[in-house]
Design an enzyme around this catalytic site. Structure first.
Site, PDB file in Angstrom:
ATOM      1  N   ASP A   1      18.278 -33.238  26.163  1.00 45.23           N
ATOM      2  CA  ASP A   1      19.055 -32.881  27.238  1.00 45.23           C
ATOM      3  C   ASP A   1      18.690 -32.167  28.291  1.00 45.23           C
ATOM      4  O   ASP A   1      19.063 -32.018  29.203  1.00 45.23           O
ATOM      5  CB  ASP A   1      20.686 -32.819  26.851  1.00 45.23           C
ATOM      6  CG  ASP A   1      21.155 -34.190  26.552  1.00 45.23           C
ATOM      7  OD1 ASP A   1      20.911 -35.425  26.603  1.00 45.23           O
ATOM      8  OD2 ASP A   1      22.049 -33.983  25.592  1.00 45.23           O
ATOM      9  N   CYS A   2      17.851 -31.029  27.717  1.00 41.31           N
ATOM     10  CA  CYS A   2      17.543 -29.975  28.847  1.00 41.31           C
ATOM     11  C   CYS A   2      16.086 -30.283  29.616  1.00 41.31           C
ATOM     12  O   CYS A   2      15.850 -29.607  30.505  1.00 41.31           O
ATOM     13  CB  CYS A   2      16.932 -28.769  27.870  1.00 41.31           C
ATOM     14  SG  CYS A   2      18.377 -27.985  27.337  1.00 41.31           S
TER      15      CYS A   2
END
Length: 810
Positions: free
Chosen positions: A489-490
């Site tokens: 998700d980063c």
């Protein structure tokens, strides 16, 4: 330092010191009525949703991290000394106070001794019920009679919506009421004026009702006002009512509510007395009275506890092992599967860290979670799989969260294109065949299921649409787009930036799809998938290999991450292991990239997600830079991924290295060094601090993590090598070369297989001989359909040439 031990016979972890480095917790109940409890009786309870149905309060991110909870305060009426049946919250000096906690399968027992009085507190939620039991047994081991008062304590939420209860205080402090009914049950309710007005349009306007009762002694007093019980300047450690010796019979009216019931006991030397508390959901005068009448005896509580243990223990019997590694045995025989079962049930919705921010089933997490439980509860796994398939949109993307309590297949509103994540539905290619092969239910692929928004398709059709979703969203180099995010998700690549990790997932999905198509006789679909693989392989080889390893990703504006020349995050774990798992890597590339993982990412505490850590990379490209170096996605040890490293090494036949990696991240292996890991040594944690941190080995966010499923899956399918296939059970271990032998008992499609593996030549992988029920077999597949329900399987390792290859569809 050691704080406890594993009791596999009882299927319990026994905490022998209450001053654990962090609160060590356990789960009670089910997805209908759930609860957490710690070794010091802290925790909370909730109905269906940890965010919208929380009825017992917990103060998150406090010290200690588990207060309040479910407490028994004990007062000696002769001298006024007060202690608790768990070490906390009163916290008597440990030179005077002894406490042992036994966390079991959906129950916990805390036994304590102080000044000649032994207390045994047992907590559990009976199967299929919306209430919980607290049972207290007191024994006088002194040589004189003891006059004692016992006070229960829990803290009710003012509103079951945690935001309303904890944040919107100008409203929630003025809606709670408490009283004692004619049946001597506590009745605590918010929005009491709305109790008879039917179901409101807004769920926040409903009335929330709980009840609580005491059996085993006369009720000597009660309190429903928290401020009365604790005192304006009191605390859980020094509550006013137990110190004074008498409940005030207070009636909460606004402010805050609690549940305190008082019993006064006199114990002769050697005498024991038992008290029973029931706490549940519903109208006290109706539901509470009915449940109390049926369940409110010590005999019924004991029967319900036995029923609960039998239920959970039967779930753990799908597979058991005896290997040379005791920590591995503890993990596989009890806690690895139990952790996976709990995670599958609750996803990431309720823990001592998750505080309602993820209310429901995170799509990609929950699809992966199925892998950890499919062999133990195949029917429930299938039902969960169907639910998640109906969270897929007709375009092949997915809802980010599926809420089972509020899910409407065929009528869910669509989400914006820029909100789709690229990996969501690709996990079906792991989970769907795992279920089909476990059950032998090939017809499942033909089952028609609705999409989330509109239309429907067979499961096979859902899988095709998942592939098309990614194949029609590609970037400048023809690789799949990362979209809002891939698994990481980063990662911020721009909508048309390309994810190499997702490219490998798509390749794996195409391989699986081709095999399924072959099984179904869909030869055109098989050819289509194989043609897509050829085209994708060309693009991967042209753009994703960087001489020694595979790159991370390519941004929308053409910047390549994960190369030798990039100063931060130059080596990314996921793309190396999935290059091997998907079969995209050539043999030379596979050996080379996994050697790079060993040289640059392996640590004594697990495999880092990337290295070096991010410190200067722009946050709009890599949000991992917001985390301290060595934590979570910023070069931390993300335990979700550890099983992938094990799988990749097993595929290469590297059993010694695979087990080295598995042991580094195996909680039970750290039991005697618990001061390093800090959290529970019996369950997985989400993240472990790496060598880029000043505290390497510290682990955080336990229980609800993808690490539970992948750890159990990689151990049972790859290390032990027991893989369900449509035509039987494959036995293809990849173990440490030093193992002389091991045994496994596996239940599969209603039959029991007792497998004994010998390794006389001390190889890691490669079955040289197999005998089933006294008959020599070719290869390593135990065929389905053998006569009888109990089968003996003898296996010899010693054929290294058979020790490499893909483990597809399982």
């Amino acid at each position: 330092m050691r704080y406890g031990y594993f009791d596999d016979q009882a299927r319990e972890y026994v905490i022998t010191r209450p001053d654990t480095p962090a609160s060590w917790s356990n789960y009670l109940g089910s997805t209908e009525y759930g609860a957490l409890i710690t070794n010091n009786a802290g925790g909370y309870s909730f109905l269906k949703s940890g965010a919208k149905g929380r009825l017992l309060r917990l103060r998150f991110n406090s010290v200690p991290m588990d207060q309040p909870g479910r407490y028994f305060y004990i007062r000696d009426r002769e001298d006024g000394d007060v202690w608790s049946a768990s070490w906390q919250p009163v916290g008597k000096p440990l030179e005077e106070y002894d406490s042992v906690c036994r966390h079991g399968t959906a129950y916990s027992v805390i036994t304590s001794k102080y000044r000649g009085i032994e207390s045994e507190s047992t907590y559990f939620v009976p199967l299929g019920q919306h209430f919980e039991y607290w049972r207290l047994k007191l024994t006088n081991h002194s040589d004189a009679p003891r006059n004692l008062s016992v006070f229960t304590y829990c803290e009710f939420t003012n509103q079951w919506d945690t935001f309303q209860d904890q944040v919107n205080l100008q409203y929630s402090l003025f809606i709670i009421k408490g009283e004692l009914t004619a049946d001597r049950l506590l009745r605590v309710v918010y929005h009491d004026n709305l109790s008879q007005s039917g179901k409101p349009a807004d769920p926040n306007d409903q009335a929330g009702k709980v009840w609580m009762g005491l059996a085993g002694a006369e009720l000597a007093g009660f309190d429903t006002s928290r401020e009365t019980f604790l005192g304006t300047y009191g605390s859980y450690q020094s509550p006013r009512v137990p110190l004074a010796g008498q409940c005030g019979n207070s009636l909460a009216y606004g402010d805050n509510a609690c549940g305190s019931l008082q019993a006064d006991l006199t114990l002769a030397p050697g005498e024991s007395r038992e008290l029973l508390v029931l706490l549940g959901v519903g109208e006290a005068r109706e539901e509470g009275a009915r449940v109390w009448q049926e369940f409110g005896t010590l005999e019924r509580a004991e029967a319900e506890l036995k029923r609960l243990k039998d239920f959970w223990h039967s779930r753990l019997e799908s597979l058991s092992v005896q290997t040379p590694d005791e920590a591995f045995n503890h993990t596989i025989n009890v806690w690895g599967l139990y952790n996976a079962l709990v995670t599958n049930a609750w996803s990431r919705s309720a823990s001592l860290v998750y505080n309602g921010e993820r209310d429901g089933l995170g799509f990609r997490d929950s699809v992966q979670d199925i892998l950890g439980v499919v062999s133990a509860i195949p029917d429930e796994a299938g039902a969960r799989l169907e639910l998640m398939l109906t969270g897929q949109f007709a375009n092949g993307g997915a809802l980010p969260i599926v809420q089972p309590f509020d899910h409407h297949p065929g009528a869910e509103p669509p989400i914006a294109e820029e909100e789709f994540r690229s990996d969501d539905c690709l996990w079906f290619f792991n989970a769907v065949p795992a279920y089909v092969n476990e059950t032998g239910n090939l017809a499942f692929y033909h089952k028609e299921l609705p999409y989330a928004d509109q239309g429907s398709a067979s499961v096979f059709g859902h899988l095709k649409q998942a592939l098309l979703f990614n194949l029609t969203r590609t970037g400048a180099h023809g690789l799949p787009c990362g979209l809002l995010a891939d698994w990481n998700d980063c990662l911020r690549l721009g909508f048309h930036g390309e994810s190499v990790f997702v490219a490998f997932q798509v390749r794996y999905g195409l391989l699986v799809y081709a095999e399924i198509a072959k099984s179904l006789g869909e030869l055109d679909e098989k050819r289509w998938a194989e043609e897509q693989i050829i085209a994708l392989d060309e693009r991967i080889q042209a753009h994703a290999w960087d001489a020694d390893w595979f790159i991370w990703a390519i941004t929308e504006d053409g910047i390549v991450y994960g190369t030798r020349d990039y100063p931060e995050g130059k080596l990314y774990f996921n793309t190396q292991v999935w290059a091997v798992i998907s079969g995209a890597a050539t043999p030379g590339q596979a050996e080379g990239c996994m050697q790079a993982v060993h040289d640059q990412l392996a640590t004594p505490w697990g495999l880092m997600l990337c290295a070096p850590a991010f410190e200067h990379t722009p946050v709009d490209v890599m949000r991992a830079v917001v985390f301290n170096p060595g934590i979570k996605e910023n070069a931390g040890i993300f335990n979700h991924t550890q099983g992938w490293g094990v799988m990749a090494e097993c595929l290469l036949g590297h059993g010694d290295r695979a087990f080295e990696y598995y042991s580094a991240a195996m909680p039970a292996a750290w039991n005697d060094r618990a001061e390093i890991r800090l959290c529970e040594p019996y369950v997985q944690g989400q993240t472990t601090y790496s060598r880029f941190s000043p505290r390497p080995g510290n682990t955080r966010t336990t229980w609800l993590t993808g690490a539970a499923a992948w750890s159990y899956f990689s151990a049972t399918r790859y290390i032990l090598g027991l893989r369900a296939e449509l035509n039987g059970l494959r036995v293809d271990p990849c173990v440490p070369s030093g193992w002389d032998e091991f045994s496994v008992t596996r239940k599969f499609r209603g039959k029991t297989y007792r497998i004994h593996v010998q390794n006389p030549e001390h190889v890691c992988r490669g079955v040289s001989r197999m005998v089933v029920d006294g008959q020599e077999m070719e290869g390593s597949l135990v065929p389905a359909g053998l006569e009888g329900d109990d089968h003996q399987v003898e296996v010899w390792l010693g054929n290294p040439a058979a020790g490499q290859g893909a483990f597809l569809l399982g």
